[in-house]
Motif scaffolding. Structure first.
Motif, PDB file in Angstrom:
ATOM      1  N   THR A 171       0.824  -1.199   0.000  1.00 20.94           N
ATOM      2  CA  THR A 171       0.000   0.000   0.000  1.00 20.94           C
ATOM      3  C   THR A 171       0.863   1.255   0.000  1.00 20.94           C
ATOM      4  O   THR A 171       0.599   2.205  -0.732  1.00 20.94           O
ATOM      5  CB  THR A 171      -0.926  -0.003   1.232  1.00 20.94           C
ATOM      6  OG1 THR A 171      -1.718  -1.170   1.188  1.00 20.94           O
ATOM      7  CG2 THR A 171      -1.818   1.212   1.256  1.00 20.94           C
ATOM      8  N   GLN A 229      -7.847   0.151  -0.172  1.00 15.95           N
ATOM      9  CA  GLN A 229      -8.105  -1.080   0.551  1.00 15.95           C
ATOM     10  C   GLN A 229      -9.405  -0.954   1.355  1.00 15.95           C
ATOM     11  O   GLN A 229      -9.646   0.045   2.014  1.00 15.95           O
ATOM     12  CB  GLN A 229      -6.945  -1.243   1.529  1.00 15.95           C
ATOM     13  CG  GLN A 229      -6.762  -2.587   2.118  1.00 15.95           C
ATOM     14  CD  GLN A 229      -5.332  -2.717   2.652  1.00 15.95           C
ATOM     15  OE1 GLN A 229      -4.576  -1.757   2.638  1.00 15.95           O
ATOM     16  NE2 GLN A 229      -4.991  -3.886   3.109  1.00 15.95           N
ATOM     17  N   ASP A 281      -6.275  -1.557  -4.588  1.00 13.88           N
ATOM     18  CA  ASP A 281      -5.689  -2.120  -3.372  1.00 13.88           C
ATOM     19  C   ASP A 281      -6.688  -3.091  -2.761  1.00 13.88           C
ATOM     20  O   ASP A 281      -7.721  -2.678  -2.248  1.00 13.88           O
ATOM     21  CB  ASP A 281      -5.347  -0.980  -2.400  1.00 13.88           C
ATOM     22  CG  ASP A 281      -4.426  -1.459  -1.282  1.00 13.88           C
ATOM     23  OD1 ASP A 281      -4.221  -2.677  -1.161  1.00 13.88           O
ATOM     24  OD2 ASP A 281      -3.915  -0.615  -0.543  1.00 13.88           O
TER      25      ASP A 281
END
Ligand SMILES: Nc1ncnc2c1ncn2[C@@H]1O[C@H](COP(=O)(O)OP(=O)(O)OP(=O)(O)O)[C@@H](O)[C@H]1O
Ligand SMILES: Nc1ncnc2c1ncn2[C@@H]1O[C@H](COP(=O)(O)OP(=O)(O)OP(=O)(O)O)[C@@H](O)[C@H]1O
Ligand SMILES: [Mg+2]
Ligand SMILES: [Mg+2]
Lengths: 339, 355, 339
Positions: free
Chosen positions: A50, A103, A184
Motif C-alpha cells: 500500500t 483497501q 488495493d
C-alpha cells in the motif's frame, strides 16, 4: 515496446517516521508498467504494498517520507516525475491519469450525496462541466460493470450492496479515462460470487478501455487470474518480478516459492502444504543482508552478510537472491505449466 | 438484475399494532405523554416547596405594613384567587381541566392578569437574546471546531482546544460576573446600571434606529455571556466529529479523485461532520425558551428566565406552571424537530423512516 | 456409526430487529462425530458464526434441540451443564476483539483456569499457561507470557486465542474463521497445529470458514457442509464436495474461486449466475432460496417448495435441491434477456 511505457518506477524508498525510529516501509523499489498490463503486487501484510502505491498519487500519511527515487509517468509522449508535481498539478493528475481504489473501501462514497452527484463532482473537478455528457458516460460505464445504470445513479450509497458499490466505484474509477488504475485489495471484503463478478467486470473493462492496472493483493489465486506481471514484495523490498507464468511456474525466490507452497489448491487432491517458518521482520530494525535470510531454508552465511542485487535472471525475470538455482531445484516436479 | 418477490415474514398484526408501527404517530403520542407526565410532576413539585403564595404575601405585609397576622391574612386571602384549603387533587383536576381548554389560568399574585399574556410579554426577549446567542455560538463552534480538526495536533489546534476547554469548563454566569466586574466595574467600559432591562425605557418601542440600537445594546452582554458559556462545547463537539469524518474512506477517495479542497471541505467533510451537531442544535432550541435564570437576573434582563425566578420567589403557582409548561413543550418538540431534521439531512435515516 | 458428540436437530434461530424477524438459521440438522474434521463453509451472513455460537451454548436456538453426548442440552443442569460448557469451546472470529487489551496474556489465560477451579495457586496457573502456550507453538514462552495483545503479531495473537480455548480441556473446539486474518505464510502452520492437536489432545474441530480451499485442506479426511442463507444445502465427504459437487450452489461457488495457477484459473469453466444479488434474509424468495440466481432453475418446481436435505443417488452426499432429488438432473435455464 518502449513507447508503451506508462509508469517507470525507479529506486523508490519510503520511510515512516515514528517514535521508535524509522519504519523502512519501501526500499529501492523499481518496476516498469506498460500500457494495458496488469501488474500484481503480492506479499504478506506489512510488506509495503500500500505504501508504495500511495506514493504514486502523493497520498502518503504525513509521517511518511519519500527518501529516494522517481516515478516517471508518460502520457502522449510527455514524461513527468510524479514526485515533483506541485499540489495543483497533482490534483489534476489524480483520477484523470491515475485512479486509486483503496483497501477495504466499502465506504468509498459520501453517504449524503447521490451517486450521480459524485460522478458530476469528479468530472467537474477536472474541468468537465457538461452534465449531460457526464451522465451519458456514467450510464455507459455502469452498464459495462453490469449494473442497472439509471437506478444506481439515482441511489444513495447505502441503498447499494457491497458488491454493487465496488462495481460502481470501478465505473467511477475509469470515468476520466485514466492510464493507470491502482486497486488495493479490491475484493477482500467481498463474497466469493461477488468477487467473481468483479474480476470478470474488471477484465472486460480493461480489455475495452486499455488502461494499466496495479493490483495489490495477498491472494495468490487472484493474482494468477488477473495479472500479466507479478511482483513479490518482502519487508518493503521487491524480491522477484516477472510474468505471471514465470512467477508461478518458474519462481526464483525462496519467498515466492514459500508462498506458492502454502496456498491450498482446489482442483487437486490432497494438498501437501508447508508454511514459511518464523515471523515477518521488524521494519525499524530489519535483519542484515538479505532480509529474508532468517526465514529462508536455503540461506547460507553469505545471505546474512551481503544484500543480493535485484537483478535480471533471464529476459524480464528479475530476482534478488544469491542462490536462485537452489529454488529451481527445489521446485522441480512440484507443479508445471500445463500445456 | 431482477427484482425478488418480497415476502413479509411478520405475522398478521392488530389495529393497535398498526398505529404503533406508524413512526410519526408514535412519536406524537410519546411526546404528548411526556408533556403530561412532566406537568403533573411540576404541579406537585411547586406545591412541595416550603410556603404558599398567601403566606409569602402575609409575611411581606406583616413586615412592611406592620399588620397583625390576622389582618394580613384576610387581606392576602381577599386579594388572591387561591384557596389554600382546597386539596391538591382538587387543584390538580381543576388545572388539567383548564389546560385541556387551552387556558393557562390567571396569575395568583397579580390578580386579573392572564398567565399567557405575561409569558408572551417576556418570551420574545428571551427568544431573541438566547436564540441569537445559540446561533452565534453554533456557527463559531462549527468554524473553529473544523479548523482545529483540520490542523489537528498543530499549535492552532492546541490553542483552539485549550480555549474551548476553558470556555466549556466555566459556567456562563461566572463569565457574566467576570464581564461585569472586569469590563464594567474595573475598566469602566460601560455603566452597568445603564444596561439594565431589555431597552432604554425612555424610548418608544418601534422600528426606529435608536430603539433597535438600544435593544441590541442591552442584549449584547447577555449574548456575549451565553456565547462564552456554550461555544466551547460546540467547538469540541465539531472538532471530534470532523476528526472522525476526516478519517473516513470517502474523504480519502474524494482526495484521490482530485476534487478541490473547497468541495471536499464543504460537501464531504463539513456536511457529514455537522450532521450530529444539527441534532444537538435542535435539542438545544428547547432550552432557549427557558433562557437562563441566573444570567438574566445578573444583567437584570427582563426575559422569561428572570420572570420565572420572580414567580418562584412569590410562589405564584399558576405562573410557574405556565412557564415550565412552555419550557417542557419546547424541549419535547425540539426533540421531535431534531429527529425530523436528521432524517431530512441524512438519507440513510430517511429511507428506514419511510418503511 | 458412533454416537455423535454434538447434534443439531431441526435447529432454527431468528433475531428480532424492531418489528422484523430475521430468520438466520432454518431447520439445521447436523451431526458432529467424535474426532472428525467438520467444516462449515458459505458466504458472509449465511449463519456460520450463529451455528458456532449455538454449538457452544453462547446462543440458544429459537426452536429445535441441541444434543451433547446424546443428551438434550436444554435439559442439562448443574454439573452436567458446566461439563458441557467446558467441553465445547469457541475461538472467536476476531482475534483483536476477543483478547482484552488491558490484560497480559497470562491474565487472560489464567482467568478461566481459576474460574473453573482447574488450578489452585498462582504457580500452578503459570505452569499450566506456559504448558498451553507451548502446545500452540509460542516458544520461548517467557517472551510471550507477560506481554499485552498489541505487542504480538496477528498470528501470535491467534495462537493465544487457541491456547485460551484449550484451558478447559475441551472435547470440541469451534474455530470461527481462525486463520482468515493471519497471513498466507503462517496460515498453514496454524492449521497444521490444529490438525496435530486433534491427534495429541483428542479434540474434535468444527472449522468455520468462507474459504473453500482452506476447508478442503483442513478437512480432506472429513466432511464439508455448505450453507446458503441459513440452510445447509449440501454436505458430504470433502473430496466429493470439492471435486465433484452436485448442488448448483456448490458448483457455482467452486467455479467462481480463482486458482493459484495461471493456466488452470484461466481455463476454468465458468458458471454464470442469473443474478448477482444476494436476497435479504428478511425477504427470502419462496421455495429454494437459491432459485433466483440458479443457472439450472426449473420454473414451477424450484420456486414452489423448500427442498430438504436428502441423500443423493449413489454418492455419500446429502443435498437440498428439488430437481436433483426428483432425479430430473440439471438443465440450464434459458435466460431470454441476457443482453
Ligand atoms: N501511518 C503509518 N505510520 C507508521 N508506520 C506505518 C504507517 N502506515 C504503514 N506503516 C508501516 O509500514 C509498513 C508497510 O505498510 P503497508 O500498509 O504499506 O503494508 P501492506 O503491504 O499494504 O500490508 P497489508 O497487506 O496489511 O495492507 C508496515 O510495517 C506498517 O506497519
Ligand atoms: N445478534 C444479532 N441480531 C440480529 N441479526 C444478527 C445477529 N447476529 C447475527 N445476525 C445476522 O444473522 C446473519 C448471519 O450471521 P452470522 O454471523 O452467523 O454469519 P456468518 O456466516 O458467520 O458470516 P461471516 O462470514 O460474515 O462471519 C447475518 O445476516 C447477521 O446480520
Ligand atoms: Mg495494504
Ligand atoms: Mg461469522
Amino acid at each position: 515496446m518502449e513507447d508503451n511505457l506508462v509508469l517507470s518506477v525507479q529506486d523508490v524508498s519510503i520511510i515512516y517516521q515514528v517514535a521508535r525510529g524509522n519504519v523502512k516501509a519501501t526500499n529501492n523499489v523499481s518496476f516498469d508498467l506498460y500500457k494495458g498490463e496488469a501488474l500484481a503486487l503480492i506479499g504478506e501484510s506489512g510488506s509495503g504494498k500500500t505504501t508504495v502505491s500511495l506514493s504514486f498519487i502523493k497520498m502518503l500519511p504525513s509521517a511518511a517520507k519519500v527518501t529516494t527515487g522517481k516515478a516517471l509517468y508518460t502520457r502522449e509522449g510527455k514524461t513527468v516525475n510524479i514526485f515533483e508535481l506541485n499540489e495543483e498539478r497533482m490534483r489534476a493528475f489524480r483520477w484523470q491519469d491515475c485512479a486509486m481504489v483503496f483497501q477495504g473501501a466499502q465506504n468509498a462514497f459520501n453517504p449524503v450525496l447521490k451517486i450521480k452527484e459524485q460522478f458530476f463532482d469528479t468530472a467537474k473537478a477536472h474541468g468537465w462541466r457538461k452534465r449531460k455528457e457526464v451522465y451519458d458516460r456514467a450510464l455507459e460505464l455502469l452498464k459495462l460493470v453490469r449494473l442497472d445504470p439509471e437506478r444506481v445513479l439515482e441511489s444513495y450509497p447505502h441503498e447499494l450492496s457491497g458488491g454493487m458499490k465496488q462495481r460502481t466505484l470501478l465505473a467511477l474509477g475509469v470515468l476520466l479515462d485514466p492510464q493507470v488504475v491502482i486497486l488495493d485489495e479490491p475484493t477482500t471484503a467481498l463474497d466469493i460470487l461477488t468477487q467473481r463478478a468483479i474480476i470478470d467486470v474488471l477484465k472486460e473493462m480493461q480489455g475495452r478501455l486499455g488502461f494499466s492496472i496495479i493490483f495489490i493483493s495477498h491472494d495468490l489465486a487472484l493474482a494468477a487470474e488477473m495479472a500479466s506481471q507479478v511482483a513479490t514484495m518482502y519487508a518493503g523490498e521487491m524480491v522477484e518480478l516477472g510474468t505471471v507464468d514465470e512467477i508461478f511456474y518458474e519462481s526464483l525466490h525462496p519467498y515466492t516459492l514459500g508462498l506458492l507452497q502454502s496456498v491450498p489448491r482446489l482442483e487437486r487432491g490432497q494438498d501437501e502444504l508447508t508454511s514459511i517458518k518464523g515471523n515477518p521482520p521488524d521494519l525499524i530494525d530489519p535483519p542484515s543482508g538479505c532480509k529474508f535470510h532468517p526465514r529462508c531454508d536455503f540461506a547460507e552465511a553469505k545471505c546474512a552478510e551481503k544484500k543480493p542485487e535485484f537483478a535480471t535472471y533471464e529476459k524480464e525475470h528479475k530476482v534478488a537472491c544469491w542462490f536462485p538455482e537452489k529454488v529451481i531445484e527445489a521446485r522441480q516436479g512440484l507443479w508445471e505449466k500445463a500445456s | 438484475m431482477q427484482a425478488l418477490p418480497a415476502k413479509s415474514q411478520t405475522q398478521p398484526f392488530s389495529f393497535l399494532e398498526k398505529i404503533w408501527r406508524n413512526y410519526t404517530l408514535r412519536t406524537v403520542i410519546q411526546s404528548i405523554f411526556t408533556v403530561w407526565a412532566v406537568i403533573t410532576f411540576i404541579f406537585f413539585l411547586v406545591r412541595l416547596m416550603p410556603g404558599n403564595p398567601i403566606e409569602i404575601y402575609v409575611n411581606y405585609l406583616i413586615n412592611s405594613e406592620n399588620l397583625t397576622y390576622e389582618q394580613a391574612y384576610n387581606r392576602a386571602a381577599s386579594q388572591f384567587q387561591f384557596d389554600p384549603s382546597a386539596s391538591w387533587l382538587e387543584q390538580y383536576f381543576g388545572y388539567i381541566g383548564q389546560l385541556l381548554r387551552g387556558n393557562l389560568g390567571e396569575s395568583i399574585t397579580s390578580t386579573g392578569t392572564k398567565v399567557i399574556d405575561q409569558i408572551m410579554r417576556f418570551l420574545p426577549w428571551t427568544v431573541f437574546c438566547v436564540g441569537l446567542a445559540l446561533l452565534l455560538s453554533f456557527v463559531l463552534g462549527m468554524l473553529f471546531g473544523m479548523i482545529a480538526a483540520y490542523y489537528r495536533n498543530s499549535w492552532i489546534d492546541n490553542l483552539i482546544s485549550i480555549i474551548a476547554a476553558i470556555l466549556g469548563a466555566v459556567p456562563d454566569y461566572i463569565w457574566g460576573l467576570m464581564i461585569i466586574i472586569i469590563c464594567g466595574v474595573q475598566l469602566k467600559w460601560f455603566n452597568v446600571g445603564d444596561l439594565r432591562g431589555t431597552f432604554d425605557p425612555s424610548l418608544q418601542p418601534g422600528f426606529t434606529f435608536a430603539f433597535i440600537f438600544s435593544v441590541i445594546q442591552h442584549a449584547l452582554l447577555p449574548i456575549l455571556t451565553y456565547v462564552m458559556g456554550t461555544v466551547g462545547f460546540w467547538i469540541l463537539a465539531m472538532r471530534g466529529s470532523t476528526t472522525s469524518t476526516l478519517g473516513e474512506d470517502y474523504v480519502n477517495i474524494a482526495r484521490a479523485r482530485g476534487l478541490s479542497q473547497g468541495r471536499i471541505i464543504t460537501a464531504y467533510v463539513g456536511r457529514n461532520a455537522s450532521l450530529p451537531l444539527f441534532t444537538l442544535l435542535a435539542i438545544n432550541i428547547g432550552f432557549v425558551i427557558g433562557g437562563s435564570i441566573i444570567v438574566e437576573e445578573l444583567f437584570v434582563y427582563k426575559g422569561l428566565g428572570s420572570f420565572l425566578f420572580w414567580s418562584i420567589t412569590q410562589r405564584d403557582y399558576t405562573t410557574m406552571q405556565g412557564i415550565l409548561l412552555m419550557i417542557t413543550i419546547a424541549v419535547v418538540f425540539s426533540n421531535m424537530l431534531a429527529d425530523l431534521l436528521y432524517s431530512r439531512l441524512d438519507p440513510r435515516v430517511r429511507i428506514s423512516g419511510d418503511s | 456409526m458412533e454416537e455423535p458428540i454434538l447434534e443439531f436437530k431441526k435447529i432454527s434461530r431468528s433475531f428480532k430487529k424492531g418489528r422484523t424477524v430475521i430468520p438466520v438459521l432454518q431447520d439445521i440438522d447436523l451431526q458432529v462425530q467424535p474426532l472428525e474434521y467438520l467444516c462449515l463453509v458459505g458466504e458472509s451472513g449465511c449463519g456460520k458464526t450463529t451455528s458456532g455460537k449455538i454449538l457452544t451454548g453462547l446462543l440458544r436456538p429459537s426452536s429445535g434441540q441441541l444434543f451433547f453426548e446424546g443428551r438434550d442440552v436444554s435439559t442439562l443442569k448443574g454439573a452436567d451443564y458446566t461439563h458441557y460448557r467446558r467441553s465445547v469451546q469457541i475461538i472467536h472470529q476476531d482475534p483483536y476483539a476477543s483478547l482484552n487489551p488491558t490484560h497480559t496474556i497470562y491474565n487472560s489465560m489464567s482467568f478461566p483456569l481459576f474460574r473453573h477451579k482447574l488450578v489452585k495457586t498462582r504457580e500452578q496457573a503459570r505452569a499450566r499457561v506456559a504448558e498451553l502456550l507451548e502446545v500452540v507453538g509460542l516458544t520461548p514462552v517467557r517472551d510471550v507470557i507477560d506481554k499485552y495483545p498489541h505487542q504480538l503479531s496477528g498470528g501470535q495473537r491467534q495462537r493465544v486465542s487457541i491456547a485460551r480455548a484449550l484451558t478447559t480441556q475441551p472435547k470440541v473446539i469451534v474455530a470461527d474463521e481462525s486463520v482468515s486474518m493471519v497471513d498466507v505464510s503462517i496460515r498453514i502452520s496454524i492449521l497444521n497445529m490444529l490438525m496435530a492437536m486433534r491427534e495429541t489432545l483428542g479434540v474434535t474441530f468444527v472449522f468455520i470458514t468462507h474459504d473453500l480451499a482452506l476447508a478442503k485442506y483442513f478437512a480432506w479426511k472429513g466432511r464439508i457442509a455448505v450453507m446458503y442463507l441459513g440452510r445447509i444445502v449440501e454436505i458430504g465427504p470433502t473430496p466429493e464436495i470439492t471435486l465433484s459437487p452436485e448442488h448448483p450452489y456448490t458448483k457455482s461457488l467452486l467455479s467462481a474461486i480463482p486458482e493459484p495457477d495461471p493456466d488452470k484459473t484461466r481455463t476454468k469453466e465458468q458458471i454464470r449466475l442469473r443474478s448477482e444479488d444476494i436476497p435479504r434474509l428478511t425477504e427470502l424468495p419462496a421455495g429454494c432460496s437459491f432459485h433466483p440466481r440458479c443457472p439450472w432453475f426449473v420454473p414451477g418446481l424450484c420456486d414452489k417448495s423448500v427442498p430438504s436435505l436428502e441423500p443423493f443417488a449413489a454418492s455419500e452426499l446429502r443435498l437440498a435441491c428439488t430437481p436433483l432429488s426428483q432425479g430430473k438432473g440439471l438443465n440450464l435455464f434459458e435466460t431470454r434477456n441476457l443482453a
